[in-house]
Motif scaffolding. Structure first.
Motif, PDB file in Angstrom:
ATOM      1  N   ARG A 171     -81.273 -44.129  -6.150  1.00  0.00           N
ATOM      2  CA  ARG A 171     -80.394 -44.191  -4.981  1.00  0.00           C
ATOM      3  C   ARG A 171     -79.111 -44.976  -5.263  1.00  0.00           C
ATOM      4  NH1 ARG A 171     -85.449 -45.993  -2.051  1.00  0.00           N
ATOM      5  NH2 ARG A 171     -86.477 -44.095  -1.305  1.00  0.00           N
ATOM      6  N   PHE A 172     -78.910 -45.358  -6.488  1.00  0.00           N
ATOM      7  CA  PHE A 172     -77.721 -46.148  -6.870  1.00  0.00           C
ATOM      8  C   PHE A 172     -76.452 -45.535  -6.290  1.00  0.00           C
ATOM      9  CE2 PHE A 172     -74.229 -46.652 -10.019  1.00  0.00           C
ATOM     10  CZ  PHE A 172     -74.024 -48.013  -9.867  1.00  0.00           C
ATOM     11  N   ASP A 173     -75.687 -46.375  -5.614  1.00  0.00           N
ATOM     12  CA  ASP A 173     -74.449 -45.936  -4.967  1.00  0.00           C
ATOM     13  C   ASP A 173     -73.461 -47.097  -5.042  1.00  0.00           C
ATOM     14  OD1 ASP A 173     -72.371 -45.314  -3.244  1.00  0.00           O
ATOM     15  OD2 ASP A 173     -73.653 -44.397  -1.728  1.00  0.00           O
ATOM     16  N   PRO A 174     -72.537 -47.086  -6.011  1.00  0.00           N
ATOM     17  CA  PRO A 174     -71.647 -48.240  -6.177  1.00  0.00           C
ATOM     18  C   PRO A 174     -70.767 -48.517  -4.969  1.00  0.00           C
ATOM     19  CG  PRO A 174     -70.961 -46.398  -7.569  1.00  0.00           C
ATOM     20  CD  PRO A 174     -72.303 -46.050  -7.022  1.00  0.00           C
ATOM     21  N   GLU A 175     -70.306 -47.456  -4.294  1.00  0.00           N
ATOM     22  CA  GLU A 175     -69.493 -47.692  -3.100  1.00  0.00           C
ATOM     23  C   GLU A 175     -70.297 -48.418  -2.022  1.00  0.00           C
ATOM     24  OE1 GLU A 175     -69.473 -44.761  -4.656  1.00  0.00           O
ATOM     25  OE2 GLU A 175     -67.374 -44.332  -5.155  1.00  0.00           O
ATOM     26  N   ALA A 176     -71.543 -48.018  -1.843  1.00  0.00           N
ATOM     27  CA  ALA A 176     -72.398 -48.690  -0.863  1.00  0.00           C
ATOM     28  C   ALA A 176     -72.636 -50.144  -1.259  1.00  0.00           C
ATOM     29  CB  ALA A 176     -73.724 -47.954  -0.720  1.00  0.00           C
ATOM     30  N   ALA A 177     -72.766 -50.403  -2.553  1.00  0.00           N
ATOM     31  CA  ALA A 177     -72.949 -51.779  -3.021  1.00  0.00           C
ATOM     32  C   ALA A 177     -71.731 -52.624  -2.692  1.00  0.00           C
ATOM     33  CB  ALA A 177     -73.226 -51.788  -4.516  1.00  0.00           C
TER      34      ALA A 177
ATOM     35  N   GLU B  87     -84.057 -46.677   1.283  1.00  0.00           N
ATOM     36  CA  GLU B  87     -83.630 -45.510   2.051  1.00  0.00           C
ATOM     37  C   GLU B  87     -82.571 -45.876   3.085  1.00  0.00           C
ATOM     38  OE1 GLU B  87     -87.134 -43.810   3.718  1.00  0.00           O
ATOM     39  OE2 GLU B  87     -87.592 -42.620   1.923  1.00  0.00           O
ATOM     40  N   GLU B  88     -82.619 -47.124   3.565  1.00  0.00           N
ATOM     41  CA  GLU B  88     -81.658 -47.567   4.576  1.00  0.00           C
ATOM     42  C   GLU B  88     -80.346 -48.036   3.961  1.00  0.00           C
ATOM     43  OE1 GLU B  88     -84.863 -48.647   4.468  1.00  0.00           O
ATOM     44  OE2 GLU B  88     -85.518 -47.213   6.001  1.00  0.00           O
ATOM     45  N   GLY B  89     -80.308 -48.148   2.634  1.00  0.00           N
ATOM     46  CA  GLY B  89     -79.107 -48.617   1.965  1.00  0.00           C
ATOM     47  C   GLY B  89     -79.416 -49.786   1.047  1.00  0.00           C
ATOM     48  N   PRO B  90     -78.409 -50.311   0.379  1.00  0.00           N
ATOM     49  CA  PRO B  90     -78.633 -51.400  -0.574  1.00  0.00           C
ATOM     50  C   PRO B  90     -78.946 -52.723   0.112  1.00  0.00           C
ATOM     51  CG  PRO B  90     -76.289 -50.926  -0.382  1.00  0.00           C
ATOM     52  CD  PRO B  90     -77.004 -49.883   0.415  1.00  0.00           C
ATOM     53  N   LEU B  91     -79.863 -53.494  -0.508  1.00  0.00           N
ATOM     54  CA  LEU B  91     -80.174 -54.836  -0.050  1.00  0.00           C
ATOM     55  C   LEU B  91     -79.957 -55.795  -1.218  1.00  0.00           C
ATOM     56  CD1 LEU B  91     -83.506 -54.401   1.965  1.00  0.00           C
ATOM     57  CD2 LEU B  91     -81.217 -54.827   2.885  1.00  0.00           C
ATOM     58  N   TRP B  92     -79.177 -56.846  -0.981  1.00  0.00           N
ATOM     59  CA  TRP B  92     -78.954 -57.852  -2.019  1.00  0.00           C
ATOM     60  C   TRP B  92     -80.135 -58.807  -2.065  1.00  0.00           C
ATOM     61  CZ3 TRP B  92     -75.108 -57.736  -5.521  1.00  0.00           C
ATOM     62  CH2 TRP B  92     -74.073 -56.822  -5.287  1.00  0.00           C
ATOM     63  N   THR B  93     -80.534 -59.172  -3.278  1.00  0.00           N
ATOM     64  CA  THR B  93     -81.675 -60.055  -3.464  1.00  0.00           C
ATOM     65  C   THR B  93     -81.342 -61.076  -4.556  1.00  0.00           C
ATOM     66  OG1 THR B  93     -84.058 -60.111  -3.892  1.00  0.00           O
ATOM     67  CG2 THR B  93     -82.763 -58.533  -5.165  1.00  0.00           C
TER      68      THR B  93
ATOM     69  N   VAL C   1     -65.971 -52.263  -6.556  1.00  0.00           N
ATOM     70  CA  VAL C   1     -64.929 -53.232  -6.232  1.00  0.00           C
ATOM     71  C   VAL C   1     -63.906 -52.615  -5.274  1.00  0.00           C
ATOM     72  CG1 VAL C   1     -63.037 -54.597  -7.194  1.00  0.00           C
ATOM     73  CG2 VAL C   1     -65.267 -54.578  -8.326  1.00  0.00           C
ATOM     74  N   ALA C   2     -63.570 -51.354  -5.512  1.00  0.00           N
ATOM     75  CA  ALA C   2     -62.638 -50.674  -4.608  1.00  0.00           C
ATOM     76  C   ALA C   2     -63.225 -50.584  -3.206  1.00  0.00           C
ATOM     77  CB  ALA C   2     -62.304 -49.285  -5.139  1.00  0.00           C
ATOM     78  N   ALA C   3     -64.532 -50.305  -3.110  1.00  0.00           N
ATOM     79  CA  ALA C   3     -65.178 -50.204  -1.802  1.00  0.00           C
ATOM     80  C   ALA C   3     -65.305 -51.566  -1.131  1.00  0.00           C
ATOM     81  CB  ALA C   3     -66.557 -49.558  -1.943  1.00  0.00           C
ATOM     82  N   TYR C   4     -65.370 -52.626  -1.931  1.00  0.00           N
ATOM     83  CA  TYR C   4     -65.432 -53.973  -1.354  1.00  0.00           C
ATOM     84  C   TYR C   4     -64.186 -54.243  -0.516  1.00  0.00           C
ATOM     85  CZ  TYR C   4     -65.485 -59.021  -0.899  1.00  0.00           C
ATOM     86  OH  TYR C   4     -65.453 -60.291  -0.380  1.00  0.00           O
ATOM     87  N   GLY C   5     -63.048 -53.803  -1.003  1.00  0.00           N
ATOM     88  CA  GLY C   5     -61.820 -54.001  -0.238  1.00  0.00           C
ATOM     89  C   GLY C   5     -60.933 -55.067  -0.832  1.00  0.00           C
ATOM     90  N   ARG C   6     -60.093 -55.630  -0.005  1.00  0.00           N
ATOM     91  CA  ARG C   6     -59.072 -56.554  -0.478  1.00  0.00           C
ATOM     92  C   ARG C   6     -59.662 -57.833  -1.040  1.00  0.00           C
ATOM     93  NH1 ARG C   6     -54.630 -57.636   3.957  1.00  0.00           N
ATOM     94  NH2 ARG C   6     -53.901 -58.935   2.218  1.00  0.00           N
ATOM     95  N   TYR C   7     -59.094 -58.293  -2.147  1.00  0.00           N
ATOM     96  CA  TYR C   7     -59.420 -59.595  -2.726  1.00  0.00           C
ATOM     97  C   TYR C   7     -58.231 -60.008  -3.587  1.00  0.00           C
ATOM     98  CZ  TYR C   7     -60.361 -57.358  -7.237  1.00  0.00           C
ATOM     99  OH  TYR C   7     -60.237 -56.660  -8.414  1.00  0.00           O
TER     100      TYR C   7
END
Length: 207
Positions: free
Chosen positions: A31-37, A116-122, A151-157
């Protein structure tokens, strides 16, 4: 990643080790999805902003100092390696205290559970306080496939801030990798350690 609801959230000590218990989730790397991460890392930062308890500073200079005092020359890291890391530590100045907030502290794809609900950080054992760019730098440092999309999906930094925190991150990773590889040596681990030591000393020189 939520704690278990079947036992208390506090750590339990067993044979000198501290154990914590967490809710089981259906994790599937497919289910790897970098934008979702990237989006979820931004959401994590928003959620952590409400946390008011003290956390270690992201630079971890005191922790690095303690580790370097404990480590001894070995076939894993030579006396020259440890001296180079000590010189790198001496060159780093404590960063200014402003603009800090709670962070994951070790934000890379291997610390994401793909549900299934999306990424969870651990794996928030390295939680700290600092600029959000430190967590972005953690992603950039490893440069795994999908990094740029995350990083692009994370947004401004602030790119300059992200570059300025890299020496602290590189040195922290190098010193801790020595301790880990000494406990569980492997050919791949030794090669990665060599890369991390070289990268840490180079990053501090650039900084």
């Amino acid at each position: 990643m939520p704690p278990s609801e079947e036992v208390g959230p506090e750590p339990v000590e067993r044979r000198g080790l501290l154990v914590t218990f967490w809710k089981h989730v259906d994790h599937d790397p497919a289910r790897f999805d970098p934008e979702a991460a990237g989006r979820s890392l931004r959401a994590l930062h928003r959620a952590l902003a409400a946390y008011e308890e003290p956390l270690p500073s992201f630079d971890r200079l005191d922790e690095i100092d303690r580790l370097l005092r404990l480590l001894r020359p070995s076939t894993i890291a030579s006396a020259d390696d440890l001296s180079a890391l000590r010189r790198a530590w001496q060159r780093l100045e404590p960063p200014p205290p402003g603009g800090r907030r709670p962070l994951n502290g070790d934000s890379h794809f291997n610390n994401v559970l793909w549900t299934e609900e999306g990424p969870l950080w651990t794996d928030l054992e390295n939680a700290c306080e600092g600029p959000v760019e430190y967590d972005v730098a953690c992603l950039l440092w490893r440069d795994a496939p999908g990094t740029n999309r995350a990083v692009a999906a994370y947004g401004r930094y602030d790119r300059e801030v992200a570059a300025s925190v890299e020496p602290f991150l590189s040195l922290f990773l190098a010193v801790w990798t020595i301790a880990v590889i000494e406990r569980v040596p492997s050919a791949g681990g030794r090669a990665e350690l060599r890369r991390r030591i070289d990268r840490a000393t180079a990053a501090v020189r650039r900084g």
